[in-house]
Design a protein around this motif. Structure first.
Motif, PDB file in Angstrom:
ATOM      1  N   UNK A 282       0.787 -12.273 -14.493  1.00  0.00           N
ATOM      2  CA  UNK A 282       1.126 -10.860 -14.312  1.00  0.00           C
ATOM      3  C   UNK A 282       2.144 -10.772 -13.186  1.00  0.00           C
ATOM      4  N   UNK A 283       3.044  -9.800 -13.276  1.00  0.00           N
ATOM      5  CA  UNK A 283       4.080  -9.705 -12.242  1.00  0.00           C
ATOM      6  C   UNK A 283       4.659  -8.299 -12.200  1.00  0.00           C
ATOM      7  N   UNK A 284       5.285  -7.986 -11.069  1.00  0.00           N
ATOM      8  CA  UNK A 284       6.118  -6.789 -10.975  1.00  0.00           C
ATOM      9  C   UNK A 284       7.268  -7.076 -10.019  1.00  0.00           C
ATOM     10  N   UNK A 285       8.391  -6.403 -10.245  1.00  0.00           N
ATOM     11  CA  UNK A 285       9.596  -6.596  -9.428  1.00  0.00           C
ATOM     12  C   UNK A 285      10.193  -5.240  -9.084  1.00  0.00           C
ATOM     13  N   UNK A 286      10.739  -5.148  -7.884  1.00  0.00           N
ATOM     14  CA  UNK A 286      11.478  -3.970  -7.435  1.00  0.00           C
ATOM     15  C   UNK A 286      12.901  -4.397  -7.111  1.00  0.00           C
ATOM     16  N   UNK A 287      13.875  -3.599  -7.522  1.00  0.00           N
ATOM     17  CA  UNK A 287      15.283  -3.961  -7.343  1.00  0.00           C
ATOM     18  C   UNK A 287      16.076  -2.719  -6.979  1.00  0.00           C
ATOM     19  N   UNK A 288      16.869  -2.836  -5.930  1.00  0.00           N
ATOM     20  CA  UNK A 288      17.713  -1.701  -5.528  1.00  0.00           C
ATOM     21  C   UNK A 288      19.019  -2.227  -4.946  1.00  0.00           C
ATOM     22  N   UNK A 289      20.116  -1.519  -5.233  1.00  0.00           N
ATOM     23  CA  UNK A 289      21.424  -1.934  -4.747  1.00  0.00           C
ATOM     24  C   UNK A 289      22.173  -0.783  -4.112  1.00  0.00           C
ATOM     25  N   UNK A 290      23.146  -1.127  -3.261  1.00  0.00           N
ATOM     26  CA  UNK A 290      23.988  -0.142  -2.586  1.00  0.00           C
ATOM     27  C   UNK A 290      25.441  -0.602  -2.654  1.00  0.00           C
ATOM     28  N   UNK A 291      26.329   0.344  -2.887  1.00  0.00           N
ATOM     29  CA  UNK A 291      27.757   0.075  -2.768  1.00  0.00           C
ATOM     30  C   UNK A 291      28.183   0.393  -1.350  1.00  0.00           C
ATOM     31  N   UNK A 292      28.947  -0.519  -0.752  1.00  0.00           N
ATOM     32  CA  UNK A 292      29.381  -0.307   0.626  1.00  0.00           C
ATOM     33  C   UNK A 292      30.855   0.031   0.726  1.00  0.00           C
ATOM     34  N   UNK A 293      31.644  -0.147  -0.330  1.00  0.00           N
ATOM     35  CA  UNK A 293      33.065   0.185  -0.278  1.00  0.00           C
ATOM     36  C   UNK A 293      33.886  -0.794  -1.081  1.00  0.00           C
ATOM     37  N   UNK A 294      35.046  -0.344  -1.541  1.00  0.00           N
ATOM     38  CA  UNK A 294      35.915  -1.181  -2.353  1.00  0.00           C
ATOM     39  C   UNK A 294      36.949  -1.930  -1.524  1.00  0.00           C
TER      40      UNK A 294
END
Length: 439
Positions: A282-294
């Motif tokens: 059994x498993x669970x995952x959390x994922x989050x991302x942010x853009x910091x600029x081009x």
């Protein structure tokens, strides 16, 4: 034309009439003055202000400090000129100073809310910062102010596409095309909304060659389906050959994506273990991302956290893992991962073992739709929790690399190889290959 008219009047003047001469002189003077005014007006229209030319030149060279210095001088000279303030907001946005650009646009819109270009400029900033809903609100106002402009509809269509609203986005691109039939942006936008692949089928094989035991082999197949912009599922089947013993398992998971919160995945697996692999997982995952600029060195950051439980016949394993991925210019990536494994064997105490891995990804070459990329990785203390005889029994260092060849937009081939040095002078040479198709 006015000069010709003057000469025509002079030629028609009657020298015998003093009143006529006075009238004609007055007419000539008026026409001459009118000529000067018209010429001055035309000259002023053809010549853009000098400061704007300088700003454009510096902007093309990406000399943002020089461009801002000129604009700031103009702002100091005419602080109530919203066109000059808009130039300042644009340059701040182009240079990647999104927060300052947003503040400038908001100040402009507080003073004057009737220019759709300023609303579109603010929306572009929101899109670059990942604020899709705020961008859509700004573009709705821009379109209301001038519904006949194709470029505003194109901008709103792009924002809708970024929000996953493909049907509404298609309608907006079509509106833009109706207003401007030759709009290449609208045409390209409609092409981009053609049905994209929703499913990814991957077939892979793995091999481990030991210097102390018979080889291990494994084959697996997975199907990932993106049903909507928010929901996705994955199912997979794996088969293992550990010497003369065979085993297999089935895995399934569900993923929910939310723009503000990232993605959460929950799933599990059951297996025909034969004392080789876990009976259940059994498993669970959390994922989050942010853009910091081009324009910054770090273009984006992604953080993932996961917990995974393995239940064997004679042991229980819990792993806590975290991964930090940094997105760099020119499609380079750097990943740092750490795992803590809690092992509990029958008749022994509980112990924790750490492990870590770092991976550097980079592009190698591209030809039209074909792309070749690679990666290098190093791991220490890594253990294979898929097979019971490789858990909690050794320490190791692993060196490896991989290649990915994007053959077509819907086909990719990936390979890897690694060399692992374990305690007691044992080694494991591993390699594998996967083929993915998208439909």
């Amino acid at each position: 034309m006015l000069v010709c008219l003057i000469f025509a009047v002079v030629r028609e003047e009657n020298p015998s009439s003093h009143g006529s001469r006075s009238l004609h002189r007055s007419l000539i003077s008026s026409l001459f003055l009118g000529t000067l005014l018209v010429a001055s007006s035309i000259f002023g229209q053809d010549q853009a202000p000098g400061w704007q030319k300088q700003v454009r030149t510096y902007s093309e060279a990406q000399d943002w400090d020089a461009a801002l210095r000129i604009v700031d001088q103009e702002v100091a000279r005419a602080p109530q000129d919203m066109d000059v303030r808009a130039w300042r907001a644009r340059i701040l946005g182009w240079s990647g100073r999104l927060t300052e650009a947003e503040t400038e646009y908001l100040a402009i819109l507080k003073a004057s809310r009737n220019d759709p270009d300023n609303w579109m400029g603010l929306a572009n900033l929101y899109l670059r910062d990942g604020k899709t809903e705020a961008a859509l609100r700004a573009l709705e106002t821009a379109v209301e102010l001038d519904p006949t402009r194709a470029d505003l509809h194109v901008a709103r269509a792009r924002a809708l596409r970024a929000a996953g609203e493909r049907i509404e986005s298609r309608l907006e691109f079509q509106k833009a095309l109706n207003l401007e039939p030759n709009s290449s942006e609208a045409q390209v936008g409609l092409i981009s909304l053609r049905a994209e692949p929703k499913h990814e089928l991957v077939i892979g094989l793995d091999n481990d060659l030991f210097n102390f035991a018979r080889a291990n082999h494994g084959e697996w197949t997975s199907l990932a389906s993106h049903w909507t912009s928010h929901w996705a599922t994955t199912v997979a089947g794996s088969f293992y050959q550990r010497g003369s013993v065979g085993a297999g398992k089935f895995m399934g998971s569900v993923t929910r994506r939310q723009p503000k919160w990232g993605a959460i995945t929950v799933g599990g697996a059951v297996g025909h273990d034969n004392d080789v692999i876990p009976r259940s997982e059994a498993f669970f995952d959390l994922d989050h991302g942010w853009k910091t600029g081009e324009t910054t060195f770090v273009r984006g950051v992604e953080i993932a956290y996961g917990q995974h439980w393995y239940w064997y016949q004679s042991s229980r394993i819990l792993t806590l893992s975290g991964t930090l991925t940094v997105y760099l210019p020119r499609e380079w990536t750097l990943s740092l991962g750490a795992t803590g494994a809690r092992s509990a064997f029958s008749g022994t105490g509980v112990e924790w073992r750490p492990s870590g891995i770092t991976r550097l990804g980079f592009p190698l070459a591209s030809w039209s739709a074909q792309r070749l990329s690679g990666n290098l990785f190093f791991a220490a203390g890594t253990e294979d929790f898929a097979q019971v005889d490789q858990i909690g029994r050794f320490a190791s260092r692993t060196y490896g690399s991989g290649l990915r060849f994007q053959m077509t937009p819907r086909q990719a081939l990936t390979g890897y190889g690694s060399y692992q040095m374990r305690t007691q002078n044992r080694t494991d040479t591993a390699f594998g290959l996967t083929y993915g198709i998208y439909f």
